[in-house]
Design a protein around this motif. Structure first.
Motif, PDB file in Angstrom:
ATOM      1  N   ASP A 191      -4.331   6.732   0.950  1.00  0.00           N
ATOM      2  CA  ASP A 191      -5.252   6.041   1.859  1.00  0.00           C
ATOM      3  C   ASP A 191      -5.422   4.587   1.436  1.00  0.00           C
ATOM      4  OD1 ASP A 191      -7.197   5.603   3.858  1.00  0.00           O
ATOM      5  OD2 ASP A 191      -8.225   7.480   3.432  1.00  0.00           O
ATOM      6  N   LYS A 192      -6.012   3.796   2.298  1.00  0.00           N
ATOM      7  CA  LYS A 192      -6.390   2.418   2.001  1.00  0.00           C
ATOM      8  C   LYS A 192      -7.872   2.431   1.646  1.00  0.00           C
ATOM      9  CE  LYS A 192      -2.956   0.351   5.041  1.00  0.00           C
ATOM     10  NZ  LYS A 192      -2.143   1.548   5.107  1.00  0.00           N
ATOM     11  N   TYR A 193      -8.321   1.415   0.923  1.00  0.00           N
ATOM     12  CA  TYR A 193      -9.691   1.391   0.420  1.00  0.00           C
ATOM     13  C   TYR A 193     -10.427   0.149   0.887  1.00  0.00           C
ATOM     14  CZ  TYR A 193      -7.027   4.502  -2.484  1.00  0.00           C
ATOM     15  OH  TYR A 193      -6.171   5.476  -2.899  1.00  0.00           O
TER      16      TYR A 193
ATOM     17  N   GLU B 289       0.830  -1.206   0.000  1.00  0.00           N
ATOM     18  CA  GLU B 289       0.000   0.000   0.000  1.00  0.00           C
ATOM     19  C   GLU B 289       0.863   1.255   0.000  1.00  0.00           C
ATOM     20  OE1 GLU B 289      -3.317  -0.250  -0.185  1.00  0.00           O
ATOM     21  OE2 GLU B 289      -3.373  -2.413   0.112  1.00  0.00           O
TER      22      GLU B 289
ATOM     23  N   SER C 179      -7.475  -3.885  -2.540  1.00  0.00           N
ATOM     24  CA  SER C 179      -6.032  -3.683  -2.655  1.00  0.00           C
ATOM     25  C   SER C 179      -5.710  -2.796  -3.856  1.00  0.00           C
ATOM     26  CB  SER C 179      -5.310  -5.025  -2.780  1.00  0.00           C
ATOM     27  OG  SER C 179      -5.545  -5.576  -4.061  1.00  0.00           O
TER      28      SER C 179
ATOM     29  N   TYR D  79      -0.272   6.887   3.617  1.00  0.00           N
ATOM     30  CA  TYR D  79      -1.309   7.910   3.765  1.00  0.00           C
ATOM     31  C   TYR D  79      -0.658   9.279   3.954  1.00  0.00           C
ATOM     32  CZ  TYR D  79      -4.963  10.663   5.981  1.00  0.00           C
ATOM     33  OH  TYR D  79      -5.847  11.671   6.295  1.00  0.00           O
TER      34      TYR D  79
ATOM     35  N   SER E 260     -10.578   4.446   3.645  1.00  0.00           N
ATOM     36  CA  SER E 260     -10.686   3.968   5.017  1.00  0.00           C
ATOM     37  C   SER E 260     -10.366   5.048   6.059  1.00  0.00           C
ATOM     38  CB  SER E 260      -9.762   2.771   5.191  1.00  0.00           C
ATOM     39  OG  SER E 260      -9.803   2.296   6.498  1.00  0.00           O
ATOM     40  N   LYS E 261      -9.228   5.710   5.903  1.00  0.00           N
ATOM     41  CA  LYS E 261      -8.808   6.712   6.883  1.00  0.00           C
ATOM     42  C   LYS E 261      -9.772   7.903   6.882  1.00  0.00           C
ATOM     43  CE  LYS E 261      -5.546   8.422   9.635  1.00  0.00           C
ATOM     44  NZ  LYS E 261      -5.248   7.878  10.932  1.00  0.00           N
TER      45      LYS E 261
ATOM     46  N   PRO F 154     -11.579  -5.210   2.249  1.00  0.00           N
ATOM     47  CA  PRO F 154     -10.450  -4.428   1.718  1.00  0.00           C
ATOM     48  C   PRO F 154     -10.365  -4.489   0.193  1.00  0.00           C
ATOM     49  CG  PRO F 154      -9.732  -5.809   3.547  1.00  0.00           C
ATOM     50  CD  PRO F 154     -11.130  -6.237   3.200  1.00  0.00           C
TER      51      PRO F 154
END
Length: 184
Positions: free
Chosen positions: A53-55, A2, A150, A5, A65-66, A148
Motif C-alpha cells: 500500500d501507499k502511506y 512504490e 514515501s 498493492y 491509503s488504499k 504522502p
C-alpha cells in the motif's frame, strides 16, 4: 518509487490481526495502525512491505491509503477487492472478520512480523497507539489534510543507508517489471 498493492496479502494480514484479537470488533483506526506497523517492520527486516500500500500522514498518524479508502468508501471505490468478502464495513468505527481468507499468500517471516506487532501493540488502546505513531519521524502533522509518506521517508526513519535504499529501489523496479511481464 512504490511497491505494488497486494489486495490478497492485505486482507490476509488484516484477518490475522482480527483473529489475534479474538475475532472481536476492532476499531478500524487501530487495525490501520497495526497494518502500518507490520509494513514498516517488514520494510526494516525484509526490505519490502507486506501490503504494498501507499502511506499518508493524517491527523491520527500514518495511514495505509488504499485500506483507508476501502474502509471509508466501501465497495463503490473498488468493488472487486477481496477486502469486502472478508472484512466488515465499519460499524461504530469498528470492523470484524466476516470470513477467513486464509494466510497462504503470506510467508513465514511475514506471519512472524504480524504476530510480533500484535503481541507488542495489540493490547494498546487505539488512541494511545495513534499517539505512539505521531512520534515516528516519517509522520508529519497534516493539519486536517493528508501528506504522502514515501518509502524513502520510512527507510530513512529506519536509518537505512543510501546503499540500502538504492537496493530497495532496485527490488521495486524488478517487482514492477515482473508484474508487467505477468500482466501481458
Amino acid at each position: 518509487m512504490e511497491f505494488n498493492y497486494d489486495p490478497i496479502k492485505t486482507v490476509q494480514t488484516a484477518a490475522l490481526f482480527l483473529k489475534m484479537n479474538g475475532e472481536k470488533p476492532m476499531k478500524y483506526i487501530k487495525l490501520i495502525k497495526l497494518l502500518y506497523l507490520a509494513d514498516k517492520a517488514a520494510l526494516k527486516l525484509m526490505d519490502e512491505t507486506i501490503t504494498g500500500d501507499k502511506y499518508v500522514s493524517m491527523n491520527y498518524g500514518p495511514v495505509l491509503s488504499k485500506v483507508y479508502d476501502l474502509i471509508n468508501h466501501g465497495p463503490e471505490r473498488d468493488p472487486d477487492n477481496p477486502w469486502f468478502n472478508h472484512i466488515s464495513s465499519p460499524s461504530d468505527y469498528c470492523v470484524t472478520l466476516l470470513d477467513d481468507p486464509g494466510d497462504d499468500e503470506l510467508c513465514e517471516e511475514e506471519e512472524k512480523i504480524i504476530e510480533t506487532i500484535y503481541k507488542t501493540f495489540g493490547h494498546i488502546n487505539v488512541w494511545k497507539l495513534s499517539e505512539i505513531t505521531h512520534h515516528m519521524p516519517e509522520w508529519q502533522d497534516p493539519h486536517g489534510s493528508a501528506i504522502p509518506i514515501s518509502i524513502d521517508d520510512i527507510l530513512k526513519a529506519l536509518r537505512k543507508t543510501e546503499d540500502d535504499i538504492e537496493a530497495v529501489h532496485k527490488n521495486i523496479e524488478k517487482e514492477n517489471y515482473f508484474n508487467l511481464l505477468l500482466a501481458s
